[in-house]
Design a protein around this motif. Structure first.
Motif, PDB file in Angstrom:
ATOM      1  N   ARG A 120       6.797  25.541  65.816  1.00  0.00           N
ATOM      2  CA  ARG A 120       5.986  26.663  65.287  1.00  0.00           C
ATOM      3  C   ARG A 120       6.114  28.105  65.738  1.00  0.00           C
ATOM      4  NH1 ARG A 120      -0.636  25.412  65.365  1.00  0.00           N
ATOM      5  NH2 ARG A 120      -1.122  26.802  63.375  1.00  0.00           N
ATOM      6  N   GLU A 121       6.235  28.878  64.872  1.00  0.00           N
ATOM      7  CA  GLU A 121       6.476  30.157  65.461  1.00  0.00           C
ATOM      8  C   GLU A 121       5.388  30.619  66.497  1.00  0.00           C
ATOM      9  OE1 GLU A 121       6.142  32.903  62.006  1.00  0.00           O
ATOM     10  OE2 GLU A 121       7.985  32.384  61.168  1.00  0.00           O
ATOM     11  N   GLY A 122       5.815  31.146  67.554  1.00  0.00           N
ATOM     12  CA  GLY A 122       4.849  31.464  68.821  1.00  0.00           C
ATOM     13  C   GLY A 122       5.033  30.495  69.759  1.00  0.00           C
ATOM     14  N   GLU A 123       5.491  29.271  69.685  1.00  0.00           N
ATOM     15  CA  GLU A 123       5.700  28.165  70.462  1.00  0.00           C
ATOM     16  C   GLU A 123       6.912  28.952  71.717  1.00  0.00           C
ATOM     17  OE1 GLU A 123       5.633  25.715  72.948  1.00  0.00           O
ATOM     18  OE2 GLU A 123       4.935  24.636  71.204  1.00  0.00           O
ATOM     19  N   SER A 171       4.344  23.167  61.128  1.00  0.00           N
ATOM     20  CA  SER A 171       3.645  24.527  60.891  1.00  0.00           C
ATOM     21  C   SER A 171       2.180  24.643  61.037  1.00  0.00           C
ATOM     22  CB  SER A 171       3.872  25.317  59.498  1.00  0.00           C
ATOM     23  OG  SER A 171       3.570  24.367  58.487  1.00  0.00           O
ATOM     24  N   LEU A 172       1.495  23.288  60.748  1.00  0.00           N
ATOM     25  CA  LEU A 172       0.118  22.930  60.631  1.00  0.00           C
ATOM     26  C   LEU A 172      -0.395  22.767  62.216  1.00  0.00           C
ATOM     27  CD1 LEU A 172      -0.477  21.113  57.398  1.00  0.00           C
ATOM     28  CD2 LEU A 172      -1.238  23.474  57.893  1.00  0.00           C
ATOM     29  N   GLY A 173       0.528  22.501  63.084  1.00  0.00           N
ATOM     30  CA  GLY A 173       0.347  22.139  64.570  1.00  0.00           C
ATOM     31  C   GLY A 173      -0.020  20.570  64.843  1.00  0.00           C
ATOM     32  N   ARG A 174       0.120  19.806  63.583  1.00  0.00           N
ATOM     33  CA  ARG A 174       0.229  18.457  63.630  1.00  0.00           C
ATOM     34  C   ARG A 174       1.126  17.705  64.712  1.00  0.00           C
ATOM     35  NH1 ARG A 174      -0.807  17.481  57.407  1.00  0.00           N
ATOM     36  NH2 ARG A 174      -3.185  18.444  57.091  1.00  0.00           N
ATOM     37  N   GLY A 192      13.841  30.814  54.014  1.00  0.00           N
ATOM     38  CA  GLY A 192      12.262  30.950  53.669  1.00  0.00           C
ATOM     39  C   GLY A 192      11.711  29.637  52.971  1.00  0.00           C
ATOM     40  N   THR A 193      12.320  28.649  52.840  1.00  0.00           N
ATOM     41  CA  THR A 193      11.473  27.313  52.441  1.00  0.00           C
ATOM     42  C   THR A 193      10.363  26.890  53.306  1.00  0.00           C
ATOM     43  OG1 THR A 193      13.769  26.941  51.548  1.00  0.00           O
ATOM     44  CG2 THR A 193      12.127  25.089  51.624  1.00  0.00           C
ATOM     45  N   PHE A 194      10.681  27.168  54.575  1.00  0.00           N
ATOM     46  CA  PHE A 194       9.678  26.499  55.498  1.00  0.00           C
ATOM     47  C   PHE A 194       8.942  27.723  56.211  1.00  0.00           C
ATOM     48  CE2 PHE A 194      12.713  22.928  55.928  1.00  0.00           C
ATOM     49  CZ  PHE A 194      12.257  22.126  55.097  1.00  0.00           C
ATOM     50  N   ARG A 195       7.793  28.076  56.143  1.00  0.00           N
ATOM     51  CA  ARG A 195       6.943  29.061  56.576  1.00  0.00           C
ATOM     52  C   ARG A 195       6.324  28.639  57.881  1.00  0.00           C
ATOM     53  NH1 ARG A 195       8.812  33.656  53.896  1.00  0.00           N
ATOM     54  NH2 ARG A 195       8.543  33.058  51.689  1.00  0.00           N
ATOM     55  N   GLY A 196       6.223  29.516  58.751  1.00  0.00           N
ATOM     56  CA  GLY A 196       5.526  29.214  60.124  1.00  0.00           C
ATOM     57  C   GLY A 196       6.288  28.548  61.102  1.00  0.00           C
ATOM     58  N   VAL A 197       7.526  28.153  60.592  1.00  0.00           N
ATOM     59  CA  VAL A 197       8.351  27.650  61.739  1.00  0.00           C
ATOM     60  C   VAL A 197       9.610  28.367  62.079  1.00  0.00           C
ATOM     61  CG1 VAL A 197       7.425  25.350  60.911  1.00  0.00           C
ATOM     62  CG2 VAL A 197       9.599  26.180  60.077  1.00  0.00           C
ATOM     63  N   ARG A 198      10.330  28.086  63.311  1.00  0.00           N
ATOM     64  CA  ARG A 198      11.437  28.595  63.610  1.00  0.00           C
ATOM     65  C   ARG A 198      12.446  27.696  64.310  1.00  0.00           C
ATOM     66  NH1 ARG A 198      12.454  30.295  69.114  1.00  0.00           N
ATOM     67  NH2 ARG A 198      10.347  29.804  70.294  1.00  0.00           N
ATOM     68  N   LEU A 199      13.718  27.752  64.334  1.00  0.00           N
ATOM     69  CA  LEU A 199      14.690  26.689  64.845  1.00  0.00           C
ATOM     70  C   LEU A 199      14.690  27.324  66.306  1.00  0.00           C
ATOM     71  CD1 LEU A 199      16.259  24.393  63.749  1.00  0.00           C
ATOM     72  CD2 LEU A 199      18.181  26.029  63.768  1.00  0.00           C
ATOM     73  N   LEU A 200      14.799  26.328  67.245  1.00  0.00           N
ATOM     74  CA  LEU A 200      14.981  26.890  68.653  1.00  0.00           C
ATOM     75  C   LEU A 200      16.605  26.974  68.697  1.00  0.00           C
ATOM     76  CD1 LEU A 200      13.286  24.036  70.498  1.00  0.00           C
ATOM     77  CD2 LEU A 200      12.777  26.502  70.476  1.00  0.00           C
TER      78      LEU A 200
END
Length: 252
Positions: A120-123, A171-174, A192-200
């Protein structure tokens, strides 16, 4: 960008050798997944399966004198569909593992990579290896090679039907992390297919292997697939295909 048509040059179709089971001009059914972009995916504008592996096997067939009929097949059903003769070839983001080699044959290596981790973005947790992630709730796709190594490393693994389902729950934090083929996850996040996530970017993969084209055990068409693949690699057509689909350099 997915509406572009691409025709690779070079390599006329080769004549069949004596005793080959595949007749000139025969059409082979190819199993490819609709959710493995950029390797294989459903182009909804044309309602057809396309991608790097689809274009690869199509061009191999053109050079070797056979046509392909691409069949949308769930990843977990690919090997069963091949061994039961519902399809004739597998052209997908399938790693050629020892366990899979017990069931089917694989071509020479096509492209090598390892797992990617989406969060998740912000992790901010400093995860660089699987050992750093013990106890973390993570998702992996059913039928992939990631499930057992993640469990062995002590992660709380939940299985999903598709990468899209995994990214939704990240993205939902589940779940805290989603595992998938690094080029697939990276490509889709970049698009931009997946919103709210990023790759490490700092994560170092430990489950590295090569994808390859699959056939039934002992199928003589394998020799022609390898010949077509070698031809593409020697005349630059393979490199052009890698560039077209924005793949990073192979890990092999």
């Amino acid at each position: 960008m997915f509406n572009r048509r691409h025709v690779l040059g070079g390599g006329a179709a080769l004549a069949l050798s004596g005793g080959a089971a595949l007749a000139q001009g025969q059409t082979l059914k190819v199993g490819s997944t609709p959710t493995g972009i950029p390797f294989t995916f459903l182009d909804t504008s044309r309602n057809t399966i396309t991608g790097f592996m689809v274009e690869l096997i199509t061009e191999i067939g053109r050079r070797q004198g056979f046509a392909v009929d691409v069949q949308a097949t769930p990843f977990a059903a690919l090997i069963a569909s091949l061994t039961s003769s519902r399809i004739d070839l597998i052209a997908a983001a399938m790693l050629a593992t020892p366990a899979r080699r017990e069931q089917i044959d694989f071509s020479d290596p096509v492209y090598a990579y390892g797992e990617g981790v989406a969060v998740r973005e912000g992790e901010q947790r400093p995860w660089r290896t699987l050992a750093d992630m013990r106890g973390v709730a993570a998702g992996a796709q059913i039928g992939t090679v990631y499930i057992e190594p993640l469990r062995a490393a002590g992660l709380d693994v939940r299985t999903y039907d598709s990468v899209a389902d995994i990214m939704r729950d990240v993205s939902l934090g589940r779940i805290a992390a989603g595992f998938g083929d690094a080029p697939i996850v990276s490509y889709q996040i970049a698009q931009g297919t997946f919103r709210g996530v990023r790759l490490l970017p700092e994560y170092r993969p430990s489950i590295v292997g090569s994808i390859a084209i699959g056939t039934r055990k002992g199928d003589p068409v394998m020799a022609r697939i390898n010949a077509g693949l070698a031809s593409m690699k020697s005349d630059g057509a393979f490199a052009a295909l890698v560039t077209k689909w924005n793949l990073p350099p192979s890990a092999a």
